[in-house]
Design a protein around this motif. Structure first.
Motif, short mmCIF file in Angstrom:
data_model
loop_
_atom_site.label_atom_id
_atom_site.label_comp_id
_atom_site.label_asym_id
_atom_site.label_seq_id
_atom_site.Cartn_x
_atom_site.Cartn_y
_atom_site.Cartn_z
N GLU A 179 28.87 8.08 -86.95
CA GLU A 179 29.04 9.23 -87.82
C GLU A 179 30.41 9.22 -88.50
OE1 GLU A 179 28.98 14.11 -87.55
OE2 GLU A 179 27.96 12.91 -86.01
N ARG A 180 31.44 8.88 -87.73
CA ARG A 180 32.80 8.84 -88.30
C ARG A 180 33.15 7.47 -88.88
NH1 ARG A 180 37.41 10.15 -84.83
NH2 ARG A 180 36.24 9.26 -83.08
N GLY A 181 32.32 6.48 -88.62
CA GLY A 181 32.59 5.15 -89.14
C GLY A 181 33.70 4.44 -88.39
N VAL A 182 33.84 4.72 -87.10
CA VAL A 182 34.89 4.09 -86.28
C VAL A 182 34.22 3.29 -85.18
CG1 VAL A 182 36.88 4.45 -84.78
CG2 VAL A 182 36.49 5.98 -86.73
N HIS A 183 34.37 1.98 -85.24
CA HIS A 183 33.75 1.15 -84.21
C HIS A 183 34.64 1.02 -82.98
CE1 HIS A 183 32.34 -2.55 -82.15
NE2 HIS A 183 31.18 -2.01 -82.44
N ALA A 184 35.95 0.76 -83.19
CA ALA A 184 36.88 0.64 -82.06
C ALA A 184 38.17 1.37 -82.38
CB ALA A 184 37.17 -0.83 -81.76
N LEU A 185 38.82 1.86 -81.36
CA LEU A 185 40.09 2.55 -81.53
C LEU A 185 41.19 1.50 -81.64
CD1 LEU A 185 39.59 5.28 -78.78
CD2 LEU A 185 39.29 5.54 -81.26
N ALA A 186 41.80 1.42 -82.82
CA ALA A 186 42.78 0.36 -83.08
C ALA A 186 43.93 0.41 -82.09
CB ALA A 186 43.30 0.48 -84.52
N GLU A 187 44.34 1.61 -81.66
CA GLU A 187 45.47 1.71 -80.74
C GLU A 187 45.10 1.24 -79.33
OE1 GLU A 187 43.42 5.79 -80.77
OE2 GLU A 187 43.90 4.17 -82.18
N ARG A 188 43.80 0.99 -79.07
CA ARG A 188 43.36 0.50 -77.77
C ARG A 188 43.10 -1.01 -77.78
NH1 ARG A 188 44.76 3.42 -73.81
NH2 ARG A 188 42.87 3.18 -72.55
N VAL A 189 43.58 -1.66 -78.84
CA VAL A 189 43.56 -3.12 -78.94
C VAL A 189 44.96 -3.53 -79.36
CG1 VAL A 189 42.51 -5.14 -80.04
CG2 VAL A 189 41.14 -3.07 -79.69
N LYS A 190 45.62 -4.39 -78.58
CA LYS A 190 47.01 -4.69 -78.91
C LYS A 190 47.35 -6.16 -78.72
CE LYS A 190 48.92 -1.96 -75.82
NZ LYS A 190 49.89 -1.29 -74.91
N GLN A 191 48.40 -6.57 -79.40
CA GLN A 191 48.94 -7.92 -79.22
C GLN A 191 49.58 -8.03 -77.84
OE1 GLN A 191 51.63 -8.60 -82.51
NE2 GLN A 191 50.01 -9.51 -83.74
N ILE A 192 49.62 -9.26 -77.32
CA ILE A 192 50.28 -9.46 -76.04
C ILE A 192 51.71 -9.98 -76.23
CG2 ILE A 192 48.07 -9.90 -74.91
CD1 ILE A 192 48.88 -12.88 -74.74
N GLY A 193 52.00 -10.60 -77.38
CA GLY A 193 53.36 -11.05 -77.69
C GLY A 193 53.97 -11.93 -76.62
N HIS A 194 53.21 -12.89 -76.10
CA HIS A 194 53.72 -13.74 -75.01
C HIS A 194 54.66 -14.81 -75.55
CE1 HIS A 194 53.71 -15.85 -71.14
NE2 HIS A 194 53.71 -16.95 -71.88
N ARG A 195 55.81 -14.94 -74.90
CA ARG A 195 56.78 -16.00 -75.20
C ARG A 195 57.22 -16.60 -73.87
NH1 ARG A 195 54.67 -14.83 -79.14
NH2 ARG A 195 55.49 -14.35 -81.21
N GLY A 196 56.80 -17.83 -73.60
CA GLY A 196 57.11 -18.43 -72.31
C GLY A 196 57.58 -19.85 -72.44
N GLU A 197 57.65 -20.54 -71.31
CA GLU A 197 58.12 -21.92 -71.28
C GLU A 197 57.15 -22.87 -71.98
OE1 GLU A 197 59.27 -25.39 -67.97
OE2 GLU A 197 58.51 -23.42 -67.32
N PHE A 198 55.84 -22.62 -71.82
CA PHE A 198 54.83 -23.53 -72.34
C PHE A 198 54.04 -22.96 -73.51
CE2 PHE A 198 55.48 -24.74 -67.90
CZ PHE A 198 55.63 -26.12 -67.99
N PHE A 199 53.96 -21.64 -73.63
CA PHE A 199 53.04 -21.04 -74.60
C PHE A 199 53.70 -19.91 -75.37
CE2 PHE A 199 50.46 -22.34 -70.87
CZ PHE A 199 49.77 -23.40 -71.47
N ARG A 200 53.31 -19.81 -76.66
CA ARG A 200 53.64 -18.68 -77.52
C ARG A 200 52.31 -18.15 -78.06
NH1 ARG A 200 58.65 -18.33 -80.03
NH2 ARG A 200 57.60 -17.79 -81.99
N VAL A 201 51.91 -16.97 -77.62
CA VAL A 201 50.60 -16.44 -77.98
C VAL A 201 50.75 -14.98 -78.37
CG1 VAL A 201 48.23 -16.03 -77.22
CG2 VAL A 201 49.49 -18.01 -76.34
#
Length: 462
Positions: A179-201
């Motif tokens: 009815e409102r045309g909202v499939h998912a709540l954008a604020e409930r999906v987020k980036q993880i912003g991982h920065r580590g020794e082996f991976f940047r995701v």
């Protein structure tokens, strides 16, 4: 370590491998010639295992052709693809696939396992391995395998990234409000912003959170690094132990390491491999075992053993014991624990190379046992009651017949003794293993349930 009078039930996993775990099983008249790539063969095996109410199926894998293809069927279908097909052929049994942290990337692999969990309605599991061997490395542009400890450091970060990606969608993100045309709540999906020794995701994952939260996390290494990794991350451990004493020691060691990291030791299930060869009588079982051993081609087997021991084939005399001058575990960069198991087995029982080849032909170091259904059930019960196992990784020497006889003859005995379920009581793989669904660390408070089953991820392990 002996069980308390109140016995919990066993966990049983079916480890499927083409025509069976014995390297000569493919030579039997009953064995289908193209079993390793025949989807109907695997569907039949999956249905047999589910008929027995087993917890799960397991497929091994490696990103390299393993061994000489002249020796036995060596080609393998990619396990997450195969298990996706098996998800449609079954409804309750768990589906565990092996995937390497050395030659995958977290984003792609987390997506594959999330997809499998959705397709199977919460039955996926990931057997986490750190692949060794220069032959595998050269398939990915490397000259040699990374160091053992470096592979485990990468694996730890790989699991951290994967779980963050599975958490990048809140469980309530999708509302599908037409009815409102909202499939998912954008604020409930987020980036993880991982920065580590082996991976940047960055993330987020492009698949919503799996039905189980995370697929069941499984580990199969028994080296010191492997046991530390299992204690921190694993919820089930597949291991090879030849003697009851070794099994008890391994069980106690892993449970103590798990407890030291603040985890409930009941939250990690120890499942040694067993290769049962079952007959109506003990003599019949031993005859089948001997028949399989006689079908081994010694030249192939000796070459395989020499590669495992890192010595020249000409240094192995089939009718003599292992040479005294062979590498130590410290000299080995890959599969350290299996190397030690093979050498100790040969030394302890003073086996000739020919005898050792016969012992390894059935299960590559896993315990083999030939006997009646009653005897197989008895040894499983004895190991369980002695505190050497929470269950077993069942590795039939011949498929499908070995799995059928285990399901039809051994499982009913275990059920009669109150050691195994008569019906499924859960719909997910985590449910079969008695494990809770992990809380979402990116959206929900980091909490533990009352029994403190939480897996040892970085934040929770401190």
């Amino acid at each position: 370590m002996t069980r308390t009078p109140e016995r919990k039930q066993l966990h049983l996993n079916a480890f499927l491998m083409s025509t069976g775990h014995h390297e000569a099983s493919w030579r039997l008249p009953e064995s289908p010639a193209e079993a390793n790539s025949d989807i109907e063969h695997y569907k039949n095996l999956a249905r047999i295992a589910e008929r027995g109410r087993l917890d799960s199926l397991f497929l091994a894998d490696s990103p390299v052709l393993m061994g000489d293809p002249g020796r036995r069927p060596a080609a393998k279908l990619e396990p997450t693809v195969l298990l996706t097909a098996l998800a449609g052929a079954t409804s309750r049994i768990g589906l565990i696939a092996t995937a390497s942290t050395s030659y995958n990337e977290p984003y792609n692999l987390a997506r594959r396992f999330a997809s499998l969990d959705h397709v199977s309605a919460g039955r996926a599991g990931w057997n986490i391995v750190t692949t060794a061997g220069a032959d595998a490395a050269r398939n990915f542009g490397l000259d040699d395998t990374p160091l053992h400890r470096d592979r485990y450091r990468r694996a730890g970060e790989f699991v951290e990234v994967s779980t963050k990606l599975w958490d990048s969608w809140a469980d309530d993100a999708v509302i599908a409000d037409k009815e409102r045309g909202v499939h998912a709540l954008a604020e409930r999906v987020k980036q993880i912003g991982h920065r580590g020794e082996f991976f940047r995701v960055d993330g987020p994952l492009n698949v919503q959170r799996p039905p189980q939260g995370y697929p069941l996390l499984v580990q199969a290494g028994s080296s010191e690094d492997g046991k530390d990794f299992a204690a921190r991350y694993a919820e089930a451990v597949f291991t090879a132990q030849q003697t009851l004493e070794e099994g008890i020691a391994f069980y106690k060691d892993v449970k103590e390491r798990t407890t030291a990291l603040g985890r409930n030791p009941d939250g990690i299930k120890i499942l040694p491999g067993i290769v049962p060869v079952i007959g109506d009588t003990e003599a019949e079982a031993l005859a089948l075992d001997a028949e399989l051993e006689n079908l081994i081609v010694p030249e192939y087997a000796k070459l395989q053993l020499s590669q495992r021991l890192r010595i020249a084939p000409d240094d192995l005399d089939l009718d003599a014991e292992l040479p005294e001058d062979i590498p130590t575990e410290d000299d080995i960069e890959g599969a350290k624990s299996r190397y030690t198991l093979v050498v100790e087995l040969a030394r302890r029982e003073r086996l000739t190379v020919r005898q050792l080849i016969g012992r390894l032909g059935g299960g590559r170091g896993h315990r083999t046992f030939a006997g009646t259904a009653e005897q197989v059930a008895g040894t499983i019960e004895h190991w369980y009651d002695s505190g050497a196992a929470d269950g077993f990784n069942i590795m039939p020497a011949v498929l499908p017949s070995g799995l059928e006889v285990f399901v039809d003859r051994v499982v009913p005995i275990l059920q009669e003794r109150g050691l195994f379920r008569t019906e499924y009581t859960a719909s997910t793989l985590r449910g079969h293993y008695g494990l809770p669904r992990p809380a979402n660390r990116l959206f929900d408070p980091v909490t533990r349930d009352a029994d403190n089953y939480g897996i040892g991820l970085e934040e929770n392990a401190r």
